[in-house]
Design an enzyme around this catalytic site. Structure first.
Site, mmCIF file in Angstrom:
data_model
loop_
_atom_site.group_PDB
_atom_site.id
_atom_site.type_symbol
_atom_site.label_atom_id
_atom_site.label_comp_id
_atom_site.label_asym_id
_atom_site.label_seq_id
_atom_site.Cartn_x
_atom_site.Cartn_y
_atom_site.Cartn_z
ATOM 1 N N CYS A 74 0.809 -1.219 0.000
ATOM 2 C CA CYS A 74 0.000 0.000 0.000
ATOM 3 C C CYS A 74 0.844 1.271 0.000
ATOM 4 O O CYS A 74 0.326 2.350 -0.252
ATOM 5 C CB CYS A 74 -0.917 0.005 1.229
ATOM 6 S SG CYS A 74 -0.023 -0.013 2.797
ATOM 7 N N GLU A 110 -7.020 -6.165 -0.772
ATOM 8 C CA GLU A 110 -7.116 -5.200 0.334
ATOM 9 C C GLU A 110 -6.025 -4.154 0.177
ATOM 10 O O GLU A 110 -4.900 -4.471 -0.222
ATOM 11 C CB GLU A 110 -6.966 -5.963 1.668
ATOM 12 C CG GLU A 110 -7.031 -5.101 2.928
ATOM 13 C CD GLU A 110 -5.660 -4.661 3.433
ATOM 14 O OE1 GLU A 110 -5.617 -3.860 4.401
ATOM 15 O OE2 GLU A 110 -4.624 -5.077 2.869
ATOM 16 N N ARG A 153 -9.381 2.052 11.709
ATOM 17 C CA ARG A 153 -8.529 1.581 10.607
ATOM 18 C C ARG A 153 -9.388 1.347 9.367
ATOM 19 O O ARG A 153 -10.066 0.336 9.243
ATOM 20 C CB ARG A 153 -7.810 0.299 11.015
ATOM 21 C CG ARG A 153 -6.734 -0.153 10.038
ATOM 22 C CD ARG A 153 -6.077 -1.432 10.518
ATOM 23 N NE ARG A 153 -4.924 -1.777 9.709
ATOM 24 C CZ ARG A 153 -3.673 -1.372 9.941
ATOM 25 N NH1 ARG A 153 -3.420 -0.599 10.989
ATOM 26 N NH2 ARG A 153 -2.673 -1.728 9.159
ATOM 27 N N ARG A 170 -9.939 0.642 5.410
ATOM 28 C CA ARG A 170 -9.268 -0.028 4.296
ATOM 29 C C ARG A 170 -10.263 -0.260 3.161
ATOM 30 O O ARG A 170 -11.447 -0.484 3.405
ATOM 31 C CB ARG A 170 -8.692 -1.386 4.742
ATOM 32 C CG ARG A 170 -7.467 -1.281 5.665
ATOM 33 C CD ARG A 170 -6.291 -0.701 4.904
ATOM 34 N NE ARG A 170 -5.060 -0.644 5.669
ATOM 35 C CZ ARG A 170 -4.664 0.383 6.401
ATOM 36 N NH1 ARG A 170 -5.465 1.444 6.530
ATOM 37 N NH2 ARG A 170 -3.496 0.373 7.016
#
Length: 411
Positions: free
Chosen positions: A154, A201, A244, A246
């Site tokens: 990422c 993801e 968090r 995502r």
């Protein structure tokens, strides 16, 4: 009666370090897959490597697998018995996504991860050494599978990663030649293996990166490969006491599901977790910030506040939830600090980081604190991924039931 994996590991001196090659990946993958129809992908290289080990270690037994199989898996997360589907785990990290899919009845038949220390943690928990750099692995060498999983790097797309690369004059996104193009390795594997479904993801910023051009290319590529694509930004705070967010991208093969899947992302759960739930009762003083570091963080925050910026340390509300923990946590721990009475705040322990990501306490942490911080910061909120997996598996089971009904009718 099977032989214990721990005994085999000791006998064959299975150690994951910087010298570890794909030979060890072939061997451990064969150990885990010798009965499930994908053994041909690993057997030849595994047999050759086993013979070399026997010769090198002067082992008396004949170098064949009959001596070692079946194996009694005395590891925290043994391979699934009687699985309902097969999956592969790309950019596997320490296995957070694998854990979620194993818990839903899946069997991992291939895994890849380039980082040595992450491989060490992965093997300690799953008894399998991941293959290395996916860019060097042919899609033809990957076994057939039902679901492809990938938490691809990422950093080229994250807000922090882009800021850092901009400041250093480096390229980011797809122009980052080391990490940004790894999505296309996923695409070439999907194109060749044609799994029934996939789940990817990444960071939330992937959606908006480069004026949304990056995300548009990703979705378009996946659709052109013949998949119905679903995506949504999900927040781990509904499963653990951590904010968090995502992006989760899920795809279903159109020729398999006829574009009729009823998949939905899980609804946010009302969480009763608070941050203090993940804390260890007694913690070594070495986790308390030094006066020098604590003074620096306070001064750093003051400077940014004066400029109107929001940067600075995060002193966590013990009855609330924390900020997002990142791979840079090992540097100063500033994003998630724990207040302490009468002394400076402290950083989380590696075990607390594991809990903050939803890993059970039996998860082994065989690496240094700094490596552990990086690994858990790079990982996923496993209960969130497990909730997504559950809904994907529901769709797979409908297809399996439909196929079985057709077979019964033809009979």
């Amino acid at each position: 009666m099977g032989k214990k994996y721990s005994d085999i590991k000791e006998k064959l001196q299975i150690v994951v370090d910087k010298k570890t090659t794909n030979d060890l990946a072939h061997l451990t993958h064969y150990f885990q897959n010798h009965k499930n129809g994908v053994s041909q992908c690993f057997r030849s290289s595994a047999t050759e490597y086993l013979s070399e080990l026997h010769e090198e270690l002067n082992i008396a037994e004949e170098p064949n697998f009959q001596y070692y199989l079946p194996i009694k898996w005395d590891i925290p997360f043994p391979p699934t018995e009687n699985p309902t589907f097969k999956f592969i785990d790309l950019f596997a990290g320490i296995g957070g996504i694998r854990l979620a899919y194993q818990n839903n009845g899946g069997k991992c038949v291939f895994t890849s991860e380039w980082d040595t220390y992450a491989k060490k943690t992965y093997e300690a928990n799953f008894g399998e050494v991941p293959f290395g750099d996916i860019t060097q692995i042919s899609e033809k060498d990957i076994p057939d599978h039902d679901v492809l999983l990938g938490g691809f790097p990422c950093q080229p797309f994250s807000i922090a990663g882009v800021s850092k690369k901009n400041s250093l004059g480096r390229k980011h996104g797809f122009l980052d030649e080391t990490q940004g193009t790894l999505f296309f390795d996923i695409a070439r594997i999907i194109k060749h293996k044609k799994p029934k479904a996939f789940m990817l993801e990444n960071v939330k910023n992937l959606v908006s990166h480069d004026k949304k051009k990056t995300f548009k290319v990703i979705i378009s590529t996946l659709e052109k490969l013949g998949y119905n694509v679903h995506f949504k930004i999900l927040n781990g705070k509904h499963y653990v006491p951590q904010n968090r967010e995502r992006i989760i991208i899920v795809g279903f093969k159109k020729t398999v599901f006829k574009s009729k899947e009823t998949f939905e992302f899980p609804d946010p759960q009302e969480s009763n977790f608070v941050f203090k739930d993940i804390l260890e009762p007694k913690v070594d003083d070495k986790y308390t910030l030094s006066d020098k570091l604590w003074n620096y963080l306070q001064e750093h925050a003051r400077k940014h506040k004066a400029k109107g910026n929001g940067f600075g340390f995060g002193l966590t509300d013990l009855n609330g939830i924390s900020r997002t923990i990142s791979a840079r946590y090992y540097k100063d721990g500033s994003e998630v600090l724990i207040p302490q009475k009468g002394k400076n705040p402290r950083r989380l322990t590696p075990r607390e980081c594991a809990r903050l990501q939803g890993f059970p306490d039996k998860f082994i942490i065989p690496v240094s604190n700094n490596q552990a911080y990086k690994q858990f910061g790079n990982s996923v909120v496993t209960p969130l991924i497990q909730a997504v997996a559950k809904n994907i598996v529901k769709e797979l089971s409908k297809i399996n039931e439909s196929n079985q009904s057709k077979i019964a009718v033809h009979k």
